[in-house]
Structures are given as structure tokens and as C-alpha cells.
Write a protein that holds these residues in place. Structure first.
Motif, PDB file in Angstrom:
ATOM      1  N   PRO A  33      57.588   1.680   9.113  1.00 44.48           N
ATOM      2  CA  PRO A  33      56.302   1.189   9.412  1.00 44.48           C
ATOM      3  C   PRO A  33      56.140  -0.160  10.429  1.00 44.48           C
ATOM      4  O   PRO A  33      57.155  -0.826  10.532  1.00 44.48           O
ATOM      5  CB  PRO A  33      55.458   0.547   8.102  1.00 44.48           C
ATOM      6  CG  PRO A  33      56.204   1.487   7.139  1.00 44.48           C
ATOM      7  CD  PRO A  33      57.574   1.840   7.636  1.00 44.48           C
ATOM      8  N   MET A  34      55.016  -0.184  11.082  1.00 36.20           N
ATOM      9  CA  MET A  34      55.234  -1.382  12.432  1.00 36.20           C
ATOM     10  C   MET A  34      53.868  -2.257  11.855  1.00 36.20           C
ATOM     11  O   MET A  34      52.961  -1.572  11.833  1.00 36.20           O
ATOM     12  CB  MET A  34      54.945  -0.852  13.547  1.00 36.20           C
ATOM     13  CG  MET A  34      56.289  -0.153  13.972  1.00 36.20           C
ATOM     14  SD  MET A  34      56.016   0.689  15.730  1.00 36.20           S
ATOM     15  CE  MET A  34      57.356   1.542  15.948  1.00 36.20           C
ATOM     16  N   ASP A  35      54.302  -3.383  11.702  1.00 39.16           N
ATOM     17  CA  ASP A  35      52.975  -4.457  11.670  1.00 39.16           C
ATOM     18  C   ASP A  35      51.990  -4.296  12.788  1.00 39.16           C
ATOM     19  O   ASP A  35      52.416  -4.024  13.761  1.00 39.16           O
ATOM     20  CB  ASP A  35      53.612  -5.929  11.787  1.00 39.16           C
ATOM     21  CG  ASP A  35      54.466  -6.305  10.599  1.00 39.16           C
ATOM     22  OD1 ASP A  35      54.372  -5.718   9.533  1.00 39.16           O
ATOM     23  OD2 ASP A  35      55.302  -7.448  10.688  1.00 39.16           O
ATOM     24  N   GLY A  36      50.789  -4.357  12.390  1.00 36.72           N
ATOM     25  CA  GLY A  36      49.633  -4.056  13.130  1.00 36.72           C
ATOM     26  C   GLY A  36      49.396  -2.638  13.703  1.00 36.72           C
ATOM     27  O   GLY A  36      48.557  -2.415  14.493  1.00 36.72           O
ATOM     28  N   LYS A  37      50.246  -1.552  13.431  1.00 31.04           N
ATOM     29  CA  LYS A  37      49.876  -0.360  13.658  1.00 31.04           C
ATOM     30  C   LYS A  37      49.891   0.675  12.468  1.00 31.04           C
ATOM     31  O   LYS A  37      50.242   0.422  11.559  1.00 31.04           O
ATOM     32  CB  LYS A  37      51.281   0.188  14.547  1.00 31.04           C
ATOM     33  CG  LYS A  37      51.610  -0.598  15.858  1.00 31.04           C
ATOM     34  CD  LYS A  37      52.460   0.232  16.603  1.00 31.04           C
ATOM     35  CE  LYS A  37      52.756  -0.284  18.238  1.00 31.04           C
ATOM     36  NZ  LYS A  37      51.619  -0.539  19.029  1.00 31.04           N
ATOM     37  N   SER A  38      49.012   1.523  12.762  1.00 34.59           N
ATOM     38  CA  SER A  38      48.310   2.556  11.918  1.00 34.59           C
ATOM     39  C   SER A  38      49.655   3.466  11.783  1.00 34.59           C
ATOM     40  O   SER A  38      50.582   3.631  12.693  1.00 34.59           O
ATOM     41  CB  SER A  38      47.306   3.362  12.204  1.00 34.59           C
ATOM     42  OG  SER A  38      47.673   4.000  13.355  1.00 34.59           O
ATOM     43  N   ALA A  39      49.743   4.423  10.658  1.00 35.80           N
ATOM     44  CA  ALA A  39      50.951   5.231  10.487  1.00 35.80           C
ATOM     45  C   ALA A  39      50.888   6.159  11.580  1.00 35.80           C
ATOM     46  O   ALA A  39      52.328   6.406  12.295  1.00 35.80           O
ATOM     47  CB  ALA A  39      50.660   6.160   9.179  1.00 35.80           C
ATOM     48  N   PRO A  40      49.744   6.918  12.170  1.00 32.57           N
ATOM     49  CA  PRO A  40      49.985   7.530  13.169  1.00 32.57           C
ATOM     50  C   PRO A  40      50.530   7.033  14.777  1.00 32.57           C
ATOM     51  O   PRO A  40      51.213   7.323  15.301  1.00 32.57           O
ATOM     52  CB  PRO A  40      48.460   8.424  13.468  1.00 32.57           C
ATOM     53  CG  PRO A  40      47.835   7.894  12.265  1.00 32.57           C
ATOM     54  CD  PRO A  40      48.421   6.852  11.707  1.00 32.57           C
ATOM     55  N   ALA A  41      49.894   5.586  14.888  1.00 35.33           N
ATOM     56  CA  ALA A  41      50.080   4.963  15.929  1.00 35.33           C
ATOM     57  C   ALA A  41      51.809   4.469  15.927  1.00 35.33           C
ATOM     58  O   ALA A  41      52.567   4.713  16.900  1.00 35.33           O
ATOM     59  CB  ALA A  41      49.355   3.721  16.054  1.00 35.33           C
ATOM     60  N   ALA A  42      52.337   4.363  14.929  1.00 33.65           N
ATOM     61  CA  ALA A  42      53.785   4.165  14.477  1.00 33.65           C
ATOM     62  C   ALA A  42      54.546   5.384  14.769  1.00 33.65           C
ATOM     63  O   ALA A  42      55.644   5.213  15.562  1.00 33.65           O
ATOM     64  CB  ALA A  42      54.078   3.550  13.086  1.00 33.65           C
ATOM     65  N   ALA A  43      53.996   6.289  14.202  1.00 32.72           N
ATOM     66  CA  ALA A  43      54.765   7.707  14.516  1.00 32.72           C
ATOM     67  C   ALA A  43      54.895   8.006  16.177  1.00 32.72           C
ATOM     68  O   ALA A  43      55.930   8.265  16.904  1.00 32.72           O
ATOM     69  CB  ALA A  43      54.115   8.986  13.960  1.00 32.72           C
ATOM     70  N   ALA A  44      53.650   7.663  16.955  1.00 33.47           N
ATOM     71  CA  ALA A  44      53.647   8.106  18.140  1.00 33.47           C
ATOM     72  C   ALA A  44      54.555   7.200  19.132  1.00 33.47           C
ATOM     73  O   ALA A  44      55.352   7.491  20.135  1.00 33.47           O
ATOM     74  CB  ALA A  44      52.200   7.836  18.831  1.00 33.47           C
TER      75      ALA A  44
END
Length: 170
Positions: free
Chosen positions: A57-68
Motif C-alpha cells: 500500500p502507498m500513503d495517500g493512494k487508493s488500492a487501485p491507484a497503488a496497483a496502477a
């Protein structure tokens, strides 16, 4: 004996590590000439086994945004990512200290529309477009194999339904 089994079970639970969560991108494209789905596999940097882009997971990013983001960093691809996971699978992640942790990867479909020439992990991995059946033979994780084959069936059914309805994208 029952109390001994209970104590052993409790001790086992005390030392069991919680499942860690990662987000992955199933990067795909549709073949134009015949109804077929291709997915992008990459090699892991440490063992060279075939995997999909994934990460923590990335701070400030949703799960789909982190995957992208992982898809771009690891494979140099961009596109439209689904907001809901298409499934998940588990694997044992080896950490630098030799410890292994159980990871659950929530997978999001990413329809690739751009392949970048430069990206952070260029030259560190191999990447290949393959059909879902071939991808399922290359990956090691049983859950990912199942997910790949189910994704292909879902996409082919959608393509078939679009063709019957006369949708121009079929």
C-alpha cells in the motif's frame, strides 16, 4: 490431551504473523483480429519467477491507484484500472532478512493503453505478453493461476455478449 492441544493451538496463534496486504495489477489487452485476451507477465527481481506487477500500500493512494502505480514502475504500462478487485491470491513473500510473510494480493484489472519507453525498473525485469492459459502455466501461485483463467473466461464472455449486441468494440 485436549488441554494440551488447546495450549499448542494458542501458542501457535501467538507466534503466527498477520497476513500482509499487497495490491496487484492484471495488465491486459484485447487482440483485434480474433477474440483473445493477452496479459502482461513480468519477472520478479529476486528469483526471476513470472509474476504480475504488485506492491505494498502507498500513503495517500487508493488500492487501485497503488496497483496502477506498480504497473507503471515495474512494467512501464499505463491504462484504465478497475475500481473493484477482480479477485485475490496468497503467496509467501521472502524478506531481506530471510523471513517469509504471508501476503494476500488484491488484484485489479488494468486495460493497457500506453507502453512507456522509460520507467523506474526498466532493465531490472523481463516482460512478456501471453495468453491467459500460458500465463497460468508460468506463474507459481495456485490462486493466481485460477484468477488468470477466470479472468479470461469473463473477458471472452463480455466480448461475445458485445458481439451479439452489435457493439462496435467487439
Amino acid at each position: 490431551m485436549n488441554i494440551l492441544n488447546r495450549i499448542v493451538s494458542d501458542v501457535h496463534l501467538m507466534f503466527r504473523r498477520p497476513v500482509r496486504e499487497q495490491y496487484g495489477a492484471l495488465c491486459y489487452r484485447l487482440k483485434k483480429k480474433r477474440p483473445a485476451v493477452e496479459v502482461l507477465l513480468i519477472t520478479s527481481r529476486d528469483t526471476g519467477r513470472w509474476v504480475i506487477p504488485k506492491g505494498w500500500p502507498m500513503d495517500g493512494k487508493s488500492a487501485p491507484a497503488a496497483a496502477a502505480r506498480e504497473a507503471w514502475e515495474e512494467a512501464g504500462v499505463k491504462g484504465a484500472i478497475g475500481e473493484e478487485p477482480i479477485g485475490s491470491y496468497h503467496y509467501m513473500k521472502g524478506l531481506p532478512q530471510g523471513l517469509k510473510v504471508d501476503c494476500r494480493v488484491r488484484v485489479f484489472a488494468l486495460a493497457v493503453d500506453d507502453i512507456c519507453k522509460n520507467f523506474p525498473e526498466k532493465g531490472e525485469r523481463r516482460a512478456e505478453w501471453v495468453d491467459c492459459a500460458e500465463a497460468a502455466t508460468r506463474v507459481q501461485e495456485p490462486g493466481l493461476k485460477t484468477l488468470l483463467l477466470a479472468f479470461e473466461q469473463k473477458m471472452l464472455a463480455e466480448i461475445g455478449a458485445a458481439a451479439k449486441n452489435g457493439t462496435p468494440d467487439a
